[in-house]
Design an enzyme around this catalytic site. Structure first.
Site, PDB file in Angstrom:
ATOM      1  N   ARG A  78      21.686  44.982  29.887  1.00  0.00           N
ATOM      2  CA  ARG A  78      22.218  46.345  29.981  1.00  0.00           C
ATOM      3  C   ARG A  78      22.883  46.690  28.657  1.00  0.00           C
ATOM      4  O   ARG A  78      23.834  46.015  28.246  1.00  0.00           O
ATOM      5  CB  ARG A  78      23.233  46.436  31.132  1.00  0.00           C
ATOM      6  CG  ARG A  78      23.896  47.785  31.178  1.00  0.00           C
ATOM      7  CD  ARG A  78      24.901  47.954  32.300  1.00  0.00           C
ATOM      8  NE  ARG A  78      25.430  49.289  32.181  1.00  0.00           N
ATOM      9  CZ  ARG A  78      26.719  49.620  32.176  1.00  0.00           C
ATOM     10  NH1 ARG A  78      27.644  48.696  32.358  1.00  0.00           N
ATOM     11  NH2 ARG A  78      27.101  50.866  32.010  1.00  0.00           N
ATOM     12  N   HIS A 122      27.601  56.010  27.365  1.00  0.00           N
ATOM     13  CA  HIS A 122      28.742  55.089  27.500  1.00  0.00           C
ATOM     14  C   HIS A 122      29.819  55.582  26.517  1.00  0.00           C
ATOM     15  O   HIS A 122      30.198  54.886  25.580  1.00  0.00           O
ATOM     16  CB  HIS A 122      28.293  53.653  27.229  1.00  0.00           C
ATOM     17  CG  HIS A 122      29.215  52.587  27.776  1.00  0.00           C
ATOM     18  ND1 HIS A 122      28.781  51.563  28.586  1.00  0.00           N
ATOM     19  CD2 HIS A 122      30.547  52.388  27.626  1.00  0.00           C
ATOM     20  CE1 HIS A 122      29.807  50.773  28.895  1.00  0.00           C
ATOM     21  NE2 HIS A 122      30.891  51.258  28.320  1.00  0.00           N
ATOM     22  N   GLU A 167      30.864  54.719  34.055  1.00  0.00           N
ATOM     23  CA  GLU A 167      32.249  54.927  34.466  1.00  0.00           C
ATOM     24  C   GLU A 167      32.795  56.316  34.166  1.00  0.00           C
ATOM     25  O   GLU A 167      33.738  56.466  33.379  1.00  0.00           O
ATOM     26  CB  GLU A 167      33.155  53.876  33.811  1.00  0.00           C
ATOM     27  CG  GLU A 167      32.787  52.455  34.190  1.00  0.00           C
ATOM     28  CD  GLU A 167      33.786  51.421  33.657  1.00  0.00           C
ATOM     29  OE1 GLU A 167      34.676  51.775  32.869  1.00  0.00           O
ATOM     30  OE2 GLU A 167      33.663  50.247  34.045  1.00  0.00           O
ATOM     31  N   ASN A 293      30.857  48.421  38.525  1.00  0.00           N
ATOM     32  CA  ASN A 293      31.641  47.689  37.523  1.00  0.00           C
ATOM     33  C   ASN A 293      32.952  47.313  38.191  1.00  0.00           C
ATOM     34  O   ASN A 293      33.716  48.191  38.596  1.00  0.00           O
ATOM     35  CB  ASN A 293      31.939  48.571  36.304  1.00  0.00           C
ATOM     36  CG  ASN A 293      30.685  48.962  35.536  1.00  0.00           C
ATOM     37  OD1 ASN A 293      29.573  48.546  35.882  1.00  0.00           O
ATOM     38  ND2 ASN A 293      30.857  49.755  34.496  1.00  0.00           N
ATOM     39  N   TYR A 295      36.480  44.972  37.998  1.00  0.00           N
ATOM     40  CA  TYR A 295      37.407  44.121  37.244  1.00  0.00           C
ATOM     41  C   TYR A 295      38.586  43.650  38.082  1.00  0.00           C
ATOM     42  O   TYR A 295      38.980  42.501  37.995  1.00  0.00           O
ATOM     43  CB  TYR A 295      37.897  44.852  35.979  1.00  0.00           C
ATOM     44  CG  TYR A 295      36.780  44.960  34.961  1.00  0.00           C
ATOM     45  CD1 TYR A 295      36.505  43.898  34.108  1.00  0.00           C
ATOM     46  CD2 TYR A 295      35.961  46.086  34.885  1.00  0.00           C
ATOM     47  CE1 TYR A 295      35.462  43.946  33.191  1.00  0.00           C
ATOM     48  CE2 TYR A 295      34.910  46.142  33.983  1.00  0.00           C
ATOM     49  CZ  TYR A 295      34.671  45.076  33.140  1.00  0.00           C
ATOM     50  OH  TYR A 295      33.626  45.119  32.248  1.00  0.00           O
ATOM     51  N   GLU A 354      28.874  45.456  35.545  1.00  0.00           N
ATOM     52  CA  GLU A 354      29.893  44.853  34.674  1.00  0.00           C
ATOM     53  C   GLU A 354      30.835  44.013  35.532  1.00  0.00           C
ATOM     54  O   GLU A 354      31.217  44.437  36.632  1.00  0.00           O
ATOM     55  CB  GLU A 354      30.765  45.893  33.948  1.00  0.00           C
ATOM     56  CG  GLU A 354      30.088  46.596  32.807  1.00  0.00           C
ATOM     57  CD  GLU A 354      31.015  47.574  32.077  1.00  0.00           C
ATOM     58  OE1 GLU A 354      32.248  47.351  32.048  1.00  0.00           O
ATOM     59  OE2 GLU A 354      30.486  48.566  31.554  1.00  0.00           O
TER      60      GLU A 354
END
Ligand code: FCB
Length: 446
Positions: A78, A122, A167, A293, A295, A354
């Site tokens: 990616r 992005h 995002e 994504n 985290y 991600e």
């Protein structure tokens, strides 16, 4: 040897990067300026005044980076395409040298047996479009769709699946609400037209990509939201935050509706940005896969400052990454099962686009990163066992890179980069990930 991650046959292993964070060569071969060139040049905007002017010099060193990927045995890569490389002023005039770079990248990836998974946006908006209002200007959505068609017409014969945006939550909140990312505007909730225009851009581009027989995904930054206590106040604050962070960027795409943002004081039409028919344009093209994504979870308490309807509070008693982010692997399982509960049959297959962590440079032999990845892959396997359809995992990131307003201070790579010499040195986590992929493949080859 990691052999406990019970993920299905055909599960796709990858790594993720983004153009401004790795490419450098910002003035080369006709690339136009982006909002990140402008923002990072602003004194005080980025830690230590770092910019992405050189970054990892990937624009010149991409063959070496592809060799590193080949060494991992990846299924997919990616990366993002820099809009201002392809259309230096964001619209009208195509820069052939810019497109040619991605053409070479795609061919070399395919020659290495790696499927390219490009992200079209992005965060590096052409500066000329920012000068015309950026994502606050509805017109930017239509310019994005044109750009998507230009790139898809060039690469779509070799690239089966595309991610439209990365995002939009983080880009809207950091870039337009708080001003800590490019373009550095601090509009608080009045930034939210930028969210709607990105979602509109996604929908318009998704239609054009589908017309070309291509698959479309959207990568959202998603977080399980934990109320700080059982109190009604903390619960209400957590619901308000969940609507802003998660549902604002997912409901319109999967359900064709916007969540109730009244707790944020935001009008239903998002300050006049939503026009009749817009939610159909966003929803009707459909999504072939949701990029997640992940985290960390977010813990929310009732506000202490009357200006905001929630307070973000730390998660105690868990490890924290070098960035200060709490490490909660089970949050990934909670997030994925929560998506299934919220969206049911409307939830498309998921790809983790991600997940990763920054580790102090001095830490050897990179054990915190291995622990992070192992914990999250365990949680992912658990979610799959609980019935969630997850098709792949792209770790952030292949190489240390430019971490936005943190400059080069946060090291997320499986591969260490010496930013003085550009020397790449694989870390222990690189060998660990390579072995994990090999073990997974062998299990299904027998
Ligand atoms: C995500 C971004 C990515 C990278 C990681 C650490 O929010 O999409 O570019 O900065 O965080």
């Amino acid at each position: 040897m990691p052999d406990r991650f019970d993920l299905p046959a055909g599960f796709r292993w990858g790594v993720a990067t983004a153009a401004y964070q790795i490419e450098g060569a910002v003035e080369e071969d006709g690339r136009g300026p982006s909002v990140w060139d402008t923002f990072s040049a602003r004194p005080g905007a980025v830690r230590d005044g770092h910019t992405g002017a050189v970054a990892c010099d990937h624009y010149h060193r991409y063959p070496e980076d592809i060799a590193l990927m080949e060494g991992l045995g990846l299924d997919g890569y990616r990366f993002s395409i820099a809009w201002p490389r392809v259309l230096p002023t964001g619209t009208a005039t195509v820069n052939p040298a810019g497109l040619a770079f991605y053409d070479r990248l795609v061919d070399d990836l395919l020659a290495a047996g790696i499927t390219p998974l490009p992200t079209l946006f992005h965060w590096d908006l052409p500066q000329a479009l920012e000068d015309a209002g950026g994502w606050l200007n509805r017109d930017t959505a239509y310019r994005f769709a044109e750009y998507a068609a230009v790139v898809a017409d060039r690469l779509g014969d070799r690239v089966p699946a595309w991610i439209t945006l990365n995002e939009p939550f983080v880009h809207t909140v950091f870039g337009y609400a708080l001003g800590t990312h490019a373009p550095g505007r601090a509009l608080m909730f009045e930034s939210l037209p930028a969210a709607h225009h990105q979602l509109l851009a996604h929908g318009l581009a998704a239609s054009l990509l589908h017309e070309r027989g291509l698959e479309v995904m959207l990568s959202n930054n998603l977080t399980p939201v934990w109320p700080a206590s059982d109190s009604a106040e903390d619960g209400a604050a957590a619901r308000a935050y969940d609507a802003l962070h998660n549902r604002l960027f997912t409901d319109p795409v999967l359900l064709g509706t916007y969540p109730d943002l009244s707790a944020l004081g935001v009008p239903d039409d998002i300050y006049g940005a939503i026009r009749p028919g817009d939610t159909d344009l966003i929803h009707t093209p459909g999504l072939d896969g949701l990029g997640v994504n992940y985290y960390n979870p977010t813990r929310i308490a009732a506000p202490t400052d009357p200006g905001l309807p929630f307070d973000l509070v730390d998660i105690p008693d868990v490890p924290h990454t070098a960035f200060g982010w709490p490490v909660v692997p089970d949050g990934l399982r909670q997030l994925l099962t929560g998506l299934k509960e919220s969206y049911g049959a409307a939830l498309p297959p998921i790809t983790i686009t991600e997940n990763g962590c920054s580790v102090e440079e001095s830490t050897t032999p990179d054990q915190p990163r291995i622990d992070f990845l192992a914990g999250h892959l365990d949680a992912l396997a658990q979610a799959v066992a609980e019935g969630i359809d997850v098709r792949g995992y792209y770790t952030w990131s292949l190489i240390d890179n430019y971490e936005w307003s943190e400059g080069f201070s946060q090291r997320f790579g499986l591969v260490h980069v010496d930013f003085e010499t550009q020397k790449r040195t694989p870390r222990a986590s690189y060998a660990w990930y390579r072995d994990l992929i090999a073990v997974h493949r062998r299990r299904f080859a027998e």
